[in-house]
Motif scaffolding. Structure first.
Motif, PDB file in Angstrom:
ATOM      1  N   PHE A 494     -51.937  11.295 -21.988  1.00 44.84           N
ATOM      2  CA  PHE A 494     -52.156  11.638 -20.959  1.00 44.84           C
ATOM      3  C   PHE A 494     -51.667  12.460 -20.036  1.00 44.84           C
ATOM      4  CE2 PHE A 494     -55.343   8.760 -23.031  1.00 44.84           C
ATOM      5  CZ  PHE A 494     -56.645   9.140 -23.876  1.00 44.84           C
ATOM      6  N   ARG A 495     -50.432  12.250 -19.637  1.00 47.79           N
ATOM      7  CA  ARG A 495     -49.855  13.340 -18.408  1.00 47.79           C
ATOM      8  C   ARG A 495     -49.325  14.658 -19.453  1.00 47.79           C
ATOM      9  NH1 ARG A 495     -46.624   7.380 -18.199  1.00 47.79           N
ATOM     10  NH2 ARG A 495     -47.027   7.178 -16.106  1.00 47.79           N
ATOM     11  N   ILE A 496     -49.905  15.100 -20.603  1.00 50.89           N
ATOM     12  CA  ILE A 496     -49.741  16.184 -21.042  1.00 50.89           C
ATOM     13  C   ILE A 496     -50.135  17.092 -20.058  1.00 50.89           C
ATOM     14  CG2 ILE A 496     -49.768  17.772 -23.145  1.00 50.89           C
ATOM     15  CD1 ILE A 496     -49.718  15.539 -24.314  1.00 50.89           C
ATOM     16  N   TYR A 623     -55.565   5.836 -18.412  1.00 50.75           N
ATOM     17  CA  TYR A 623     -55.686   7.540 -18.322  1.00 50.75           C
ATOM     18  C   TYR A 623     -56.165   8.461 -18.000  1.00 50.75           C
ATOM     19  CZ  TYR A 623     -59.782   6.968 -20.854  1.00 50.75           C
ATOM     20  OH  TYR A 623     -61.538   7.270 -20.623  1.00 50.75           O
ATOM     21  N   GLN A 624     -56.495   7.844 -16.977  1.00 50.69           N
ATOM     22  CA  GLN A 624     -57.695   7.943 -15.933  1.00 50.69           C
ATOM     23  C   GLN A 624     -56.073   8.574 -14.604  1.00 50.69           C
ATOM     24  OE1 GLN A 624     -60.868   6.730 -14.151  1.00 50.69           O
ATOM     25  NE2 GLN A 624     -62.136   7.260 -16.394  1.00 50.69           N
ATOM     26  N   ASN A 625     -55.510   7.312 -14.590  1.00 48.66           N
ATOM     27  CA  ASN A 625     -54.272   7.997 -13.656  1.00 48.66           C
ATOM     28  C   ASN A 625     -53.268   8.945 -13.785  1.00 48.66           C
ATOM     29  OD1 ASN A 625     -55.361   6.178 -12.123  1.00 48.66           O
ATOM     30  ND2 ASN A 625     -54.541   4.207 -12.448  1.00 48.66           N
ATOM     31  N   ARG A 626     -53.041   8.589 -15.473  1.00 51.95           N
ATOM     32  CA  ARG A 626     -51.824   9.634 -15.874  1.00 51.95           C
ATOM     33  C   ARG A 626     -52.755  11.333 -15.855  1.00 51.95           C
ATOM     34  NH1 ARG A 626     -50.845   4.701 -17.744  1.00 51.95           N
ATOM     35  NH2 ARG A 626     -48.815   4.261 -19.550  1.00 51.95           N
ATOM     36  N   SER A 627     -53.356  10.766 -16.460  1.00 48.81           N
ATOM     37  CA  SER A 627     -54.010  12.649 -15.879  1.00 48.81           C
ATOM     38  C   SER A 627     -54.306  13.170 -14.723  1.00 48.81           C
ATOM     39  CB  SER A 627     -55.782  12.427 -16.553  1.00 48.81           C
ATOM     40  OG  SER A 627     -55.917  12.132 -17.720  1.00 48.81           O
ATOM     41  N   LEU A 628     -54.255  11.836 -13.444  1.00 44.87           N
ATOM     42  CA  LEU A 628     -54.145  12.750 -12.109  1.00 44.87           C
ATOM     43  C   LEU A 628     -52.944  13.421 -11.775  1.00 44.87           C
ATOM     44  CD1 LEU A 628     -56.608   9.869 -10.654  1.00 44.87           C
ATOM     45  CD2 LEU A 628     -57.137  12.563 -11.065  1.00 44.87           C
ATOM     46  N   GLU A 629     -52.042  12.439 -12.529  1.00 42.53           N
ATOM     47  CA  GLU A 629     -50.353  12.135 -12.186  1.00 42.53           C
ATOM     48  C   GLU A 629     -50.360  14.138 -12.517  1.00 42.53           C
ATOM     49  OE1 GLU A 629     -48.208  10.113 -14.611  1.00 42.53           O
ATOM     50  OE2 GLU A 629     -48.625   8.102 -12.853  1.00 42.53           O
ATOM     51  N   ASN A 630     -51.039  14.906 -13.276  1.00 43.07           N
ATOM     52  CA  ASN A 630     -50.819  16.065 -13.384  1.00 43.07           C
ATOM     53  C   ASN A 630     -51.473  16.828 -12.646  1.00 43.07           C
ATOM     54  OD1 ASN A 630     -49.617  16.438 -15.971  1.00 43.07           O
ATOM     55  ND2 ASN A 630     -51.691  15.624 -17.142  1.00 43.07           N
TER      56      ASN A 630
END
Length: 630
Positions: A494-496, A623-630
Motif C-alpha cells: 500500500f506504499r506503492i 493499509y490506510q496509514n501506508r496509503s496516506l504516506e503517499n
C-alpha cells in the motif's frame, strides 16, 4: 503467405487449393491414406511446479477433452478408426496410482499409445500456455518417429502456427474451430472423399513457403450431442484423479462423478484481454436445447454423472435456451449439481433466473468483474458496469444458497496501482462470497497483447520453462512467492504510488495481499450474520490445490470454531502450526498480525469473532496509514 486467388474467384466460391492437394498427395505417398486417427490432449498443469500431494488430493485440473469429442463427432461419418487419448487424465492417473512413476517419464505414456494404436494421423491439441512444454516435447517425439502425419490445433497452435511449422514440428496447423477444417483436410488425406466444403485456416509448409488453405472462414454450426464420443472417454472416472475447480470438489470430493457440458460458443463481449472472439468468431451460437438435454440425460442415467460444469463463455446470452434447460432439470428431478466457473454476465441475472439457477442445483458461479475502476472497465471493453455488479450483490442476499464469486484481474496492461486499489475496495464492498483475484497473463489473440510477440516467442523458444500461472503461488511446488529485492510485500504494497504501474513481480505481491485481506480477514461469512459453512466448504475444497498453505488452515480453524465444531477447529489449527513453521510463513504471518491468532488461538466462537474484528480494524488502519504516506 496465402495461395493466390483472384477476387472474382473468391466471390464465385472457387478456391485454389492446388498446393494443399499436392502436399497431401506427397504425404499419402509417404504414409499411405489416413485410416487410423489419434486425437490427443496435452497435460494441463505446469511440470516445473508439480506437487504430488496436490495430485493425490485431486487439486489439479482434469477436464474431459470436450474439444476433441466435438472433432470426433464431426468426422464420425467417415470410415475411420479413431482414438481419443487424454494425456492429462492418463498422466494424473499414473502419478496417483504409481508413487514410483516419475513425471520425467511422461513421454513413455505417449510412446506406448503410439506403439499400440499406430495412427496414420495424429491430431494434438493444446489449450493453455501451461501445456507448451509437453506440446513441444510431444511434437518432437512425433517428428523423431516420423511414422504419422501430424496436425496440431487449439489455442497455442492457432497463434503459433508460423513458429511450429518453421521448426518442422508438424505437417499442419488447424487454426481456430477445427470441425469443418479437419473434414476438408481428411478429404485430401483419407481414402474417401466426402465433398467437405473448402475452408481457410489450415496452415502448412510446402516448398519454401508457409501456405494456408483457401476457402471461407465460417464459424462452425454446432449441432448434435457427444454421446457416441463417450465410448472413447471414461468420463465417470475423471473425478478419481483430478477436479474441474473447487465447485466440482464441493459437489463431493472422491465420490461425485462430474462432466463438462456446453450449450454455446462465443461471447457477446469484446474484452481486450480475451481471445475468445479470435478463436470462436463473433457472436454467440447455441446448440439445440434437445441435443444438450439428451447428452445430459445420457451422462446422468448411463454414466452416473452427478455434477456438471458449464464451459460456455457467455452462458446466459441465449436466455430462452438456458431457461428451458434449467426448467427441464427441475422438472425431471435429476440428482445433480452444477456450476459455472467461467463467469456469468451480471446484467443477465434477474430474480427469476436466479431462482431457476438455485432450484436446478447450482452450487455456485463466478461473475466476470475484472476491475473495480470505471475507467479501466471501459478501457478493457468489459460488457458490464460497476452499478450492475453492485445491484447483483444486493440481489444475492435473497439467494444465499448459491456461492458467488467475482473474478478480478490485477496487473492489466497499463493499470496503475491506484486503479488496482479501486478493485480492492470494490471487492470489499459488493458482498459476494469470494473475490477471485488473478494476476494478469498475456493471452495470444487478445488485442491488449498485440505487441507481445517477443514475449510469446520466448515462451516457445525456452520450451515453456518460464510460463506463468495466473495464481502466483501455483507457480511454486511449495506454494510460495519468491521474494525479489525492491519489491514491496505484505501490507507494504500500500506504499506503492497510486500513479505507478507495478511490474510483474510487484503484481504477485499485490495479488497475495489483496487475496488475504479480502477473502480471509474481511470475508463476510466469517462475520456475525454470515454463512460460515459457505466459507468452510469453499476453502476446504480450495485447500486441496494448496495442501501446504497455513493461512487457509488457520482461517478454517477459526471458521469451525464459529460453527461450533471445536474438534475440527483444533485439527486445522494443528495443521496451520505445522505448515507455518517455515521462516517464509512466519514472516508473512507476522506482517499481517496472524501470528497472534496462531500462537494464542481463540477458545470459542465469541473469542474468534472478537479476534477477527480486531484483526480487521488493525489491518485497515495499517493499509490506510501506508496509503496516506503517499
Amino acid at each position: 503467405m496465402r495461395s493466390s486467388l483472384k477476387p472474382e474467384q473468391a466471390r464465385a466460391g472457387v478456391y485454389d487449393n492446388s498446393a494443399l492437394e499436392a502436399y497431401c498427395r506427397s504425404l499419402k505417398d509417404q504414409f499411405g491414406p489416413v485410416r487410423r486417427v489419434l486425437l490427443i490432449q496435452t497435460p494441463q498443469f505446469l511440470f516445473g511446479s508439480f506437487n504430488r500431494d496436490t495430485a493425490r488430493q485431486r487439486g489439479y485440473y482434469a477436464f474431459p477433452p470436450t474439444g476433441l469429442q466435438f472433432l470426433y463427432q464431426a468426422i464420425g461419418h467417415r470410415d475411420l478408426e479413431v482414438r481419443i487419448e487424454d494425456l492429462n487424465f492418463r498422466l494424473l492417473k499414473r502419478l496417483i496410482d504409481d508413487p514410483d512413476f516419475s513425471l520425467d517419464r511422461w513421454l513413455s505414456l505417449v510412446e506406448g499409445c503410439l506403439d499400440e494404436f499406430r495412427p496414420d494421423l495424429i491430431g494434438a491439441s493444446c489449450l493453455f500456455d501451461m501445456g507448451i512444454k509437453p506440446l513441444l516435447e510431444m511434437l518432437e517425439l512425433f517428428k523423431a518417429r516420423a511414422d504419422s502425419v501430424v496436425a496440431t490445433g487449439g489455442v497455442i497452435a492457432s497463434f503459433e502456427w508460423r513458429r511450429l511449422l518453421a521448426k518442422e514440428l508438424c505437417h499442419f496447423v488447424v487454426q481456430g474451430e477445427g470441425e469443418d477444417r479437419i473434414n476438408f483436410l481428411l478429404d485430401h488425406l483419407g481414402a474417401q472423399e466426402t465433398g467437405a466444403p473448402p475452408r481457410s485456416g489450415i496452415h502448412f509448409s510446402f516448398g519454401s513457403s508457409l501456405l494456408e488453405s483457401q476457402g471461407p472462414d465460417e464459424t462452425v454450426e454446432i449441432r448434435g450431442d457427444l454421446i457416441t464420443s463417450y465410448d472413447l472417454v471414461r468420463v465417470e472416472e475423471y473425478f478419481r484423479f483430478g477436479s474441474l475447480n473447487p465447485f466440482s470438489r464441493l459437489a463431493g470430493l472422491y465420490e461425485t462423478p462430474y462432466a463438462a457440458i456446453q450449450l454455446s460458443r462465443g461471447c457477446r463481449g469484446h474484452c481486450t484481454f480475451c481471445s475468445v472472439r479470435s478463436l470462436a468468431g463473433p457472436g454467440v451460437r447455441a446448440r439445440p436445447v434437445e441435443d444438450v438435454l439428451r447428452e445430459m440425460e445420457f451422462l446422468v442415467l448411463e454414466r452416473g454423472v452427478r455434477h456438471f460444469e458449464w464451459l460456455d463463455d457467455d452462458l446466459l446470452f441465449k436466455r430462452k435456451e438456458i431457461t428451458r434447460i434449467l426448467e427441464t432439470i427441475i422438472e425431471r428431478k435429476w440428482p445433480i449439481t452444477w456450476s459455472a466457473n467461467n463467469g456469468l454476465v451480471a446484467a443477465s441475472l434477474d430474480d427469476r433466473l436466479l431462482g431457476l439457477i438455485r432450484d436446478s442445483g447450482c452450487l455456485g458461479f463466478k461473475v466476470g468483474i475484472e476491475t473495480g475502476n470505471a475507467e479501466m472497465l471501459r478501457k478493457i471493453r468489459k460488457p458490464g458496469t460497476l452499478d450492475n455488479f453492485r445491484r447483483l450483490g444486493q440481489r444475492l442476499a435473497d439467494f444465499p444458497e448459491i456461492f458467488v464469486g467475482g473474478n478480478f484481474i490485477v496487473g492489466l496492461p497499463g493499470e496503475t496501482f491506484g486503479q488496482m486499489l479501486d478493485s480492492f475496495r470494490f471487492a470489499l464492498k459488493i458482498g459476494y462470497d469470494w473475490a477471485a483475484f488473478t494476476a494478469c497473463q498475456a493471452v495470444r489473440g487478445a488485442s491488449a497483447f498485440s505487441d507481445f510477440d517477443d514475449y510469446f516467442e520466448t515462451q516457445i523458444e525456452d520450451r515453456g520453462e518460464h510460463v506463468k500461472n495466473f495464481i502466483p503461488t501455483r507457480a511454486s511446488a511449495a506454494g510460495q512467492i519468491e521474494h525479489q529485492e525492491q519489491v514491496l510485500a505484505n501490507l507494504d504494497v500500500f506504499r506503492i504510488e497510486p500513479e505507478a504501474i507495478p511490474d510483474e513481480e510487484q503484481v504477485k505481491e499485490i495479488w497475495f495481499t489483496f487475496n488475504l485481506i479480502v477473502n480471509f480477514i474481511n470475508n463476510k461469512n466469517l462475520q456475525p450474520g454470515g454463512r460460515v459453512d459457505k466459507f468452510i466448504g469453499w476453502v476446504e475444497m480450495a485447500l486441496q490445490a494448496y495442501p501446504s498453505n497455513p493461512y487457509m488452515c488457520l482461517f478454517l480453524a477459526l471458521a469451525h470454531l464459529i460453527a461450533g465444531r471445536a474438534e475440527r477447529g483444533a485439527e486445522y489449527h494443528s495443521r496451520a502450526l505445522r505448515n507455518a513453521a517455515a521462516d517464509y510463513w512466519r514472516d508473512r504471518f507476522a506482517a499481517f498480525g496472524l501470528d497472534r491468532l496462531l500462537d494464542r488461538f481463540p477458545a470459542d466462537r465469541d473469542e474468534v469473532l472478537a479476534a477477527l474484528a480486531d484483526l480487521r480494524v488493525s489491518t485497515a488502519r495499517a493499509y490506510q496509514n501506508r496509503s496516506l504516506e503517499n
